[in-house]
Design an enzyme around this catalytic site. Structure first.
Site, PDB file in Angstrom:
ATOM      1  N   TYR A 151       7.870   8.507  -7.215  1.00 45.33           N
ATOM      2  CA  TYR A 151       7.870   7.299  -6.403  1.00 45.33           C
ATOM      3  C   TYR A 151       9.126   6.480  -6.698  1.00 45.33           C
ATOM      4  CZ  TYR A 151       2.873   8.249  -5.557  1.00 45.33           C
ATOM      5  OH  TYR A 151       1.673   8.825  -5.213  1.00 45.33           O
TER       6      TYR A 151
ATOM      7  N   SER B 246      -4.441   6.643   0.940  1.00 54.39           N
ATOM      8  CA  SER B 246      -4.325   6.274   2.352  1.00 54.39           C
ATOM      9  C   SER B 246      -5.674   6.091   3.041  1.00 54.39           C
ATOM     10  CB  SER B 246      -3.489   7.306   3.120  1.00 54.39           C
ATOM     11  OG  SER B 246      -3.036   6.776   4.339  1.00 54.39           O
ATOM     12  N   PRO B 247      -6.615   5.357   2.439  1.00 56.14           N
ATOM     13  CA  PRO B 247      -7.905   5.137   3.105  1.00 56.14           C
ATOM     14  C   PRO B 247      -7.778   4.302   4.381  1.00 56.14           C
ATOM     15  CG  PRO B 247      -7.712   3.706   1.196  1.00 56.14           C
ATOM     16  CD  PRO B 247      -6.549   4.654   1.140  1.00 56.14           C
TER      17      PRO B 247
ATOM     18  N   LYS C  88      -3.545  -3.305  13.492  1.00 54.91           N
ATOM     19  CA  LYS C  88      -2.362  -4.106  13.828  1.00 54.91           C
ATOM     20  C   LYS C  88      -1.406  -3.412  14.790  1.00 54.91           C
ATOM     21  CE  LYS C  88       0.154  -2.748   9.610  1.00 54.91           C
ATOM     22  NZ  LYS C  88       0.694  -3.270   8.324  1.00 54.91           N
TER      23      LYS C  88
ATOM     24  N   ARG D 182       4.795  -0.777   8.060  1.00 56.08           N
ATOM     25  CA  ARG D 182       5.147   0.552   7.571  1.00 56.08           C
ATOM     26  C   ARG D 182       5.754   1.413   8.677  1.00 56.08           C
ATOM     27  NH1 ARG D 182       1.473   3.121   3.163  1.00 56.08           N
ATOM     28  NH2 ARG D 182       2.563   1.420   2.121  1.00 56.08           N
TER      29      ARG D 182
ATOM     30  N   GLN E  24      -3.038  -9.233   0.130  1.00 59.11           N
ATOM     31  CA  GLN E  24      -3.575  -7.971   0.629  1.00 59.11           C
ATOM     32  C   GLN E  24      -4.518  -7.345  -0.392  1.00 59.11           C
ATOM     33  OE1 GLN E  24       0.240  -6.067   1.379  1.00 59.11           O
ATOM     34  NE2 GLN E  24      -0.119  -6.130   3.576  1.00 59.11           N
TER      35      GLN E  24
END
Length: 338
Positions: A54, A206-207, A216, A228, A291
């Site tokens: 990452y 990635s749920p 959105k 994103r 968030q």
């Protein structure tokens, strides 16, 4: 926050895990990243997921700094190995013994800890004997550098082969980390039954389907600024499989269901994956502390059976269920420097 055992192991983790893929060291400045980690801790999250790849190792460094000063025994820290890091030389990738043994030491330095609770094979390495990989993992566990091992995006057959070697080597193979959401259910047919049989739990990533399940993204409307889907550093490429009008239209029809159960769309999505009894935890990411605060409200939620059925009815045939999709995403070989 609620807490669950990771599979049949003795390790208890928070059912919401904070992950820093595509955020720390990349999309999010370090100060904001630290604020997100603080919000996670304040919300009762004790489990943190990262990987050496990452942001080309920067994410581990940021997480290590953010967790500095916390009681180590009160945290569960997960990281991964496989993808190329550093200069991407011919031994800087894969699950060969050299790369695995060097990678764990580098990850521990960046995370500023003596051990990780869970060390995961980020993909299956088709170019290295599985016996070599599992032997390296065994040495890492027996040396105390990792307590448990797991895998990410392995097929059911690969998981079964790995579990057999782990039993022989007497190391705790406890988890699978696949993509899983209302829209992406490819693990349900094969990986989940195999994992349940073997005692592995799913830590799903990635749920919220890269943010698509927040609602959105509206068909025919401009992409939200800073989302994103506009991220050219990798986010836009990952989300594109969901950015079809037929998918986005179905997602919009989930809004009344979320309202009826008094959840946001994101909370509904996270709560949905946690209804699967083989899911030990769901990973959430964040670019802003609020968030985190909002998404953790999915912890402990039980969705009625009729709500689950209505979600299935609304999404219909836009849901991906083919287990072969896991194998399609698997590297065919290692990328090495020329």
């Amino acid at each position: 926050m609620d807490y669950r055992h990771l599979g049949r192991s003795g390790l208890v983790i928070s059912e919401i895990v904070y992950g820093n893929w595509l955020t720390h060291g990349s999309q999010v400045e370090n100060e904001a990243a630290r604020a997100c980690v603080r919000a996670a801790l304040d919300a009762g999250i004790t489990s943190f997921d990262t990987a050496d790849v990452y942001a080309n190792t920067a994410a581990e460094t940021v997480l290590g700094e953010a967790l500095k000063g916390e009681r180590r025994e009160s945290l569960e820290i997960f990281t991964k190995v496989y993808w190329p890091t550093g200069p991407k030389g011919h031994n800087d990738t894969g699950l060969g013994r050299k790369h695995v043994m060097e990678s764990i030491d580098a990850s521990l330095r960046r995370l500023q800890t003596d051990y990780v609770d869970l060390y995961q094979a980020h993909r299956f390495d088709v170019t290295t004997p599985l016996e070599e990989t599992m032997s390296a993992f065994a040495d890492i566990v027996h040396s105390g550098k990792a307590h448990y091992i797991g895998v990410s995006e392995w097929t059911a057959d690969q998981i079964r082969a790995g579990a057999a070697l782990a039993r022989e080597l007497r190391i705790p193979f406890v988890s699978s980390q696949p993509q899983y959401s209302m829209l992406w259910r490819v693990i349900e047919e094969e990986v989940v039954p195999t994992s349940r049989e073997l005692g592995l739990g799913q830590i799903v990533w990635s749920p919220i389907a890269q943010g698509v399940l927040t609602g959105k993204y509206v068909p025919g409307q401009p992409l939200p600024e800073g989302s994103r889907a506009t991220d050219e550093k990798g986010g836009a490429n990952m989300i594109k499989r969901f950015m079809r009008d037929e998918v986005l239209e179905r997602v919009q029809r989930l809004k009344p269901i979320a309202e009826e159960v008094d959840l946001s769309m994101a909370q509904l999505a996270v709560a949905w994956v946690l209804q699967n009894d083989n899911v030990s935890a769901a990973i959430i990411g964040a670019s802003r502390p609020e968030q985190v605060t909002e998404n953790v409200k999915a912890a402990g939620v039980t969705l009625p059976a009729e709500v689950m059925a209505r979600i299935d009815e609304v999404l219909g045939d836009v849901v991906e269920t083919d287990p072969a999709r896991t194998r399609e995403g698997m590297p065919r070989g290692r990328s090495v420097a020329s």
